[in-house]
Design a protein around this motif. Structure first.
Motif, short mmCIF file in Angstrom:
data_model
loop_
_atom_site.label_atom_id
_atom_site.label_comp_id
_atom_site.label_asym_id
_atom_site.label_seq_id
_atom_site.Cartn_x
_atom_site.Cartn_y
_atom_site.Cartn_z
N GLN A 89 -9.62 0.58 0.88
CA GLN A 89 -8.97 0.00 1.61
C GLN A 89 -8.35 -0.68 1.42
O GLN A 89 -7.74 -1.11 0.60
N ASP A 90 -8.13 -1.57 3.12
CA ASP A 90 -6.18 -2.43 2.91
C ASP A 90 -6.18 -2.94 1.56
O ASP A 90 -5.27 -3.90 1.60
N TYR A 91 -7.99 -4.53 1.82
CA TYR A 91 -7.80 -5.30 0.68
C TYR A 91 -8.07 -4.83 -0.03
O TYR A 91 -7.11 -5.31 -1.05
N LYS A 94 -4.48 -3.74 -1.07
CA LYS A 94 -3.49 -5.45 -1.86
C LYS A 94 -4.24 -6.07 -3.46
O LYS A 94 -3.62 -6.88 -3.69
N ILE A 160 1.03 -3.71 3.24
CA ILE A 160 1.22 -2.65 3.37
C ILE A 160 1.17 -1.64 4.05
O ILE A 160 0.49 -2.32 5.54
N SER A 161 1.27 -0.60 4.34
CA SER A 161 1.79 0.84 5.50
C SER A 161 0.68 1.61 4.68
O SER A 161 1.30 2.06 3.56
N LYS A 162 0.59 2.78 5.71
CA LYS A 162 0.34 3.93 5.05
C LYS A 162 1.33 5.26 5.07
O LYS A 162 1.59 5.68 6.04
N LYS A 168 -0.86 5.00 0.12
CA LYS A 168 -0.19 3.39 0.60
C LYS A 168 0.97 3.12 -0.10
O LYS A 168 1.31 3.53 -0.96
N VAL A 170 3.29 -0.54 -0.48
CA VAL A 170 2.09 -1.28 -1.11
C VAL A 170 4.01 -2.51 -1.27
O VAL A 170 4.65 -2.08 -2.24
#
Length: 234
Positions: A89-91, A94, A160-162, A168, A170
């Motif tokens: 996931q994005d978190y 990060k 963050i971008s996919k 991903k 970052v």
């Protein structure tokens, strides 16, 4: 036939019991045998439950354990079991990017070599070889022997971008602060900016977030690095 009259089979059973046990009250033995049969049934049921419990324990023991990692500051971090199929996931991206940069940019007199070694293990093998060669050729690892500083990495902005299903991008901006460990306690700070391309990988004990650094570009202090994906501008 009235109720008071015994059934033929019942009369035969009593006669058999009388002959076998030479007892005039075979009902006592019948009750004893019935109770014994119930005890055996209970024993078999208990044995089945014990076997089922043992089998479940074997299955549970074969599952990947939950991982609790204690970092160098003594903080405990919990990760889901390593075999989790959930995509990163994005978190998590990060957290991973911040954690990895703290390892990669660390120049702490006590932990720098271990931090850099850990950072290398979280990189794609091809990129890992390039970065290791760069560190060896620069002589930076030898300089760390005489360093007497503590480094603090502060990430001030993370975007963050996919870029694809399993990748991903970052972008991290922050500050690296050096503090002398002698009596002077002098401080020196320098900004940094990185772009990390993270690949999704299988979750293991080594990669609990399911991420690994594939490409990297950035600048910190007077140094810069450009290990980008082919056919992309550096």
């Amino acid at each position: 036939m009235t109720k008071s009259q015994p059934m033929p089979d019942q009369k035969l059973s009593k006669e058999v019991l009388e002959l076998r046990f030479n007892h005039k009250q075979p009902e006592i033995w019948a009750q004893a045998f019935s109770a014994n049969a119930r005890v055996w049934k209970a024993c078999w049921a208990l044995l089945f439950l014990l076997a089922l419990s043992f089998a479940l324990n074997i299955v549970q023991a074969g599952r990947p354990a939950n991982v609790i990692i204690v970092d160098k500051l003594g903080q405990a971090e919990f990760y889901h079991e390593a075999a989790s199929p959930e995509p990163p996931q994005d978190y998590e991206a990060k957290h991973f990017a911040e954690y990895w940069l703290k390892l990669f940019l660390s120049r702490d007199a006590i932990t720098a070599k271990e931090d850099l070694a850990q950072a290398l293990t979280l990189m794609n093998p091809k990129l890992q070889d390039k970065i290791r060669t760069r560190l060896i050729d620069s002589g930076e690892l030898d300089k760390l022997r005489d360093a007497y500083v503590h480094s603090t990495i502060r990430c001030t902005d993370v975007q963050i971008s996919k870029t694809s299903k399993d990748r991903k991008l970052v972008e991290v901006t922050g500050i690296r602060i050096f503090t002398a460990l002698d009596s002077s306690k002098k401080k020196l700070s320098e900004p940094f900016h990185f772009q990390l391309v993270l690949d999704a990988v299988s979750r293991t004990e080594q990669t609990p977030n399911g991420l690994m650094v594939r490409f990297i570009s950035g600048k910190w202090g007077n140094e810069n690095i450009n290990e980008n994906e082919p056919n992309q501008p550096g």
